[in-house]
Design a protein around this motif. Structure first.
Motif, PDB file in Angstrom:
ATOM      1  N   LEU A 181       0.846  -1.200   0.000  1.00  0.00           N
ATOM      2  CA  LEU A 181       0.000   0.000   0.000  1.00  0.00           C
ATOM      3  C   LEU A 181       0.883   1.253   0.000  1.00  0.00           C
ATOM      4  N   GLN A 227      -2.589   3.768  -3.485  1.00  0.00           N
ATOM      5  CA  GLN A 227      -2.417   2.566  -4.320  1.00  0.00           C
ATOM      6  C   GLN A 227      -2.490   1.308  -3.461  1.00  0.00           C
ATOM      7  N   ILE A 228      -3.260   0.336  -3.959  1.00  0.00           N
ATOM      8  CA  ILE A 228      -3.272  -1.001  -3.364  1.00  0.00           C
ATOM      9  C   ILE A 228      -2.981  -1.973  -4.496  1.00  0.00           C
ATOM     10  N   PRO A 229      -1.810  -2.588  -4.498  1.00  0.00           N
ATOM     11  CA  PRO A 229      -1.487  -3.503  -5.598  1.00  0.00           C
ATOM     12  C   PRO A 229      -2.561  -4.581  -5.761  1.00  0.00           C
ATOM     13  N   GLY A 230      -3.044  -4.737  -6.980  1.00  0.00           N
ATOM     14  CA  GLY A 230      -4.029  -5.773  -7.261  1.00  0.00           C
ATOM     15  C   GLY A 230      -5.449  -5.386  -6.922  1.00  0.00           C
ATOM     16  N   GLN A 231      -5.687  -4.122  -6.594  1.00  0.00           N
ATOM     17  CA  GLN A 231      -7.045  -3.693  -6.238  1.00  0.00           C
ATOM     18  C   GLN A 231      -7.299  -2.321  -6.853  1.00  0.00           C
TER      19      GLN A 231
END
Lengths: 367, 367, 367
Positions: free
Chosen positions: A72, A82-86
């Motif tokens: 995050l 930013q949330i990787p994969g979301q």
């Protein structure tokens, strides 16, 4: 137990050099401090809002920081961006940010309501930015409540007993003098003391030219202690009998001493200090010697004060008994405790947010 | 939790040599002990009444002690007799003093009501002052409640298992013998045990002449345990079959063993001991060997007992189960707990002094 | 706070070699484990019922253990069968024993109601006994709650950030992928993830023949997490584009990874693991390299997770915020907390035994 709506020193600016992620607990809140490449200083709660990993072991990215557990990313306001994969980021996802101001090599932080933070309230000490005043900024960690250090600085009486061979003050003189008059301020106190016709104290003698070391001096000390724990001491040493008490400053050597006490916890303190002089010219060994003398003296204080903390911790029934020399510290504690009480009353008057029930990802985390 | 109105050993007199300011916590109260140049032993609460600095890091001045924070000076009664820079000394300013008595190389202290202190109640053990009895006084610190050490000394059963190779006792013998009869006293208990015709235990064999090492002995042990935690053990070793049980003491070698358990806290103990013999003559290596053997054996006890303390601390629900060998310790704990209960009832019956409100110099010291 | 009626791994069988008395706390209960000469594994409460000495510093005698304080002897059921010097042994005298099962090099223990223990409920993982699968069993100790380790293993998202240079996972890829679909089970969950056409992760590359190191692979991971904290991960690496997703396993190298989390206390964990491969043949360096890689990676997890534990301990008000990747851990925590709640409700419904008053041998043991 702490005054929150005020400025505290968080660190010296040199502690943030080269992108250092500085983890520092202040008023019992873990904070991460860093200087972005843009030069902006950022202070965030040192805890990812997701699963609690410290951001200080994360990675600085521009002005932002990325948690290196699940990736995050937070901007300087603490907002998660930013949330990787979301794809969707809930708007409330984020960590607390704290107002910070860099001024005269100090980084000040505001731990209370951000909307009350007003940079103009930061105490101004022009000597810190004046090239004529030289000194080496330092940091010490204390295993003691910051107010025990404030107490220590609130009287000159201890100089004779604790610092006889370092910062000076003759023991014989101590038995003869009365407690110094104090000037009570709304946000602290001011004390002034003259000590006439005495040998220069060890720290001062060391940096004097050979022909002055043996000559007596008239010493004037003006101390100011300000809430929450800021101490300024102006010291002037004039040739004994030169009339400094009537305003003659010829041959006077001066010091400007700043000390900043920032509570780490109720039992530990960050202690920042610098001892400035205006006469070293190009001889940097004078600053170094003064720095070393100060540390030597402060270690003597630390020895006593950390013992005091242990004594206080050991026995909750212990009641201290006042002597006349406690007038300054008594005024300071009274003034500060009123401000804290007022702040806490305002806090208590607010309607607390409703407690949300535990959600599955939080189950079994405690107990 | 402690019996207060009784005498405890505070230290060996050699611990106060050369003006040493000895800081020692007793019954959870920090105490400073020192011997004035006059030879008088003084015991004061190790805490300046002013701001809590330990007096043990202060300075002895004649019979007095000066706190080296702000220079307050206290006499042996604890009364403050000087405040540098202040003429009037409030009469109530002072620290608590404790009755102390130096006797036979031990310094005894009374932690309860000073007016009840009666030096004639100190247990007399004449061997401690008799030049015929030789030994080296020692000190050990235990991370365990003092009664666990009392328990340990309350039966001979553990000798076979804990001290097989040091203080002795054959394991085979342990399976055959019954618990020893105990004599219940108002202030403790007395036990006696004969162990006939067995090899000398290791600590004894070491100090025997070569021609006696292999010969069996009849061993007689008489132990006395007194409240609050004082143990005397008389041991006699006679040639096996020489008729020592009928009073013949020819060829008998004797020991007098004293052990004093003084609670430091409810979980830690000061343990003083000396193992006296009456046969070493000029061979000081006998005392040294016995001292070393004792320490070796006590380290075996310490290993077990400190483990016990941890086990007890770990689980507040743990209930011990008694065996027949616990008769002595059960009697001791019962007797002592009655005395403590009585003392606490008397204390509770007193009208407590009214609590004074906090004054400014005390504000913000806690929480 | 723990699920009691289930099987936990207590130790690897090699930890009990040569009669070792293994002291290990499990679910906050100190246990001693040992293997009798007959081969039978025994687990007892590590505390003598008499005075609390740990049995783990006692002596193994056949299938029994003797407390080396006063010599009480206990059989594998925990019953006291000998008290030196005492003929009658009260029938209730004894320590608690725990059901244990040795299976496939693991020793499983049941900390709940012994009558509910059913060995057939122990999870079966045949690779642990299959000679084709090679690996080195290991143990690590965590200063963190076991569920934080379960959390860690519950998503693949952290691989890219925590293990970039060890266990692998490209960071760039992390930003592109969605959280993996999870299959919710009654006793845990199952996840599967394909990662196509990527360089082999560092731990895998290290053990590849030189000509394969530079070739991309298709990676398939199937993870299964079971209550109370058992993790199996099957990893398959196939040549990129070889059609492994359609079932072609030619050229595929496989791993079987087991991890067992056993709570020591609510804040510390025993972590057992082994990483099995089926292709090392006689080259034992492959197992060793994989073991080292795993430990390197787990140390990265440990660094983060132990920090998390400190953060959680520091602030009882801290509330975590969920992201999409938390679906698996949320399901696991919900499922487990329901089972614990049910177990505790059953426990609460029982009539507690009446509390017996303290007897003399127990007086003054506490407070």
């Amino acid at each position: 137990m702490f005054l929150k709506n005020c400025w505290y020193v968080a660190c010296w600016d040199h502690e943030l050099i080269d992108g250092k992620m500085l983890a520092r607990t202040i008023l019992e809140e873990p904070v991460v401090l860093y200087k972005a490449e843009t030069g902006r200083v950022v202070a965030l709660r040192d805890r990812c809002c997701h699963r609690g990993a410290p951001l200080s072991i994360g990675r600085r990215e521009g002005e932002c920081v990325r948690c290196m557990y699940h990736g995050l990313k937070f901007d300087p306001s603490g907002k998660c961006i930013q949330i990787p994969g979301q794809e969707n980021i809930p708007p409330k996802l984020g960590v607390r940010s704290f107002p910070v101001v860099e001024k005269d090599h100090l980084v000040w932080i505001w731990m209370g309501d951000a909307e009350k933070a007003d940079a103009s309230q930061i105490v101004d000490y022009p000597y810190l930015r004046d090239a004529q005043w030289k000194g080496i900024p330092e940091y010490m960690h204390y295993d003691a409540n910051w107010l025990l250090i404030v107490d220590n600085l609130s009287d000159f009486a201890h100089l004779a007993f604790v610092h006889t061979n370092t910062l000076g003050g003759s023991e014989e003189y101590a038995y003869k003098t009365k407690p110094v008059a104090i000037e009570r301020l709304d946000d602290g106190f001011r004390v002034e003391r003259w000590h006439m016709d005495a040998p220069p104290p060890p720290f001062h003698r060391k940096v004097l030219p050979a022909d002055e070391k043996a000559k007596n001096v008239d010493r004037r000390n003006i101390g100011r202690m300000l809430i929450p724990g800021i101490f300024f001491l102006e010291s002037m040493f004039s040739p004994a009998g030169s009339g400094s008490e009537r305003g003659n400053r010829e041959g006077t050597r001066e010091y400007r001493n700043c000390q900043f006490m920032t509570p780490e916890t109720r039992r530990t303190t960050h202690f920042f200090f610098v001892y400035l002089n205006n006469f070293e010219g190009s001889d940097t060994n004078i600053s170094r010697s003064l720095r070393d003398s100060l540390i030597e003296g402060f270690m003597e204080d630390k020895h006593i004060i950390e013992h005091q903390q242990k004594v206080i911790d050991t026995d909750a029934q212990y009641r201290m008994q006042a002597i006349a020399a406690d007038a300054a510290l008594s005024h300071f504690r009274l003034t500060l405790s009123k401000k804290i009480a007022q702040e806490q009353a305002e806090e208590a008057a607010r309607v607390p947010p409703e407690k949300e029930p535990l959600r599955p990802h939080e189950l079994l985390l405690r107990s």
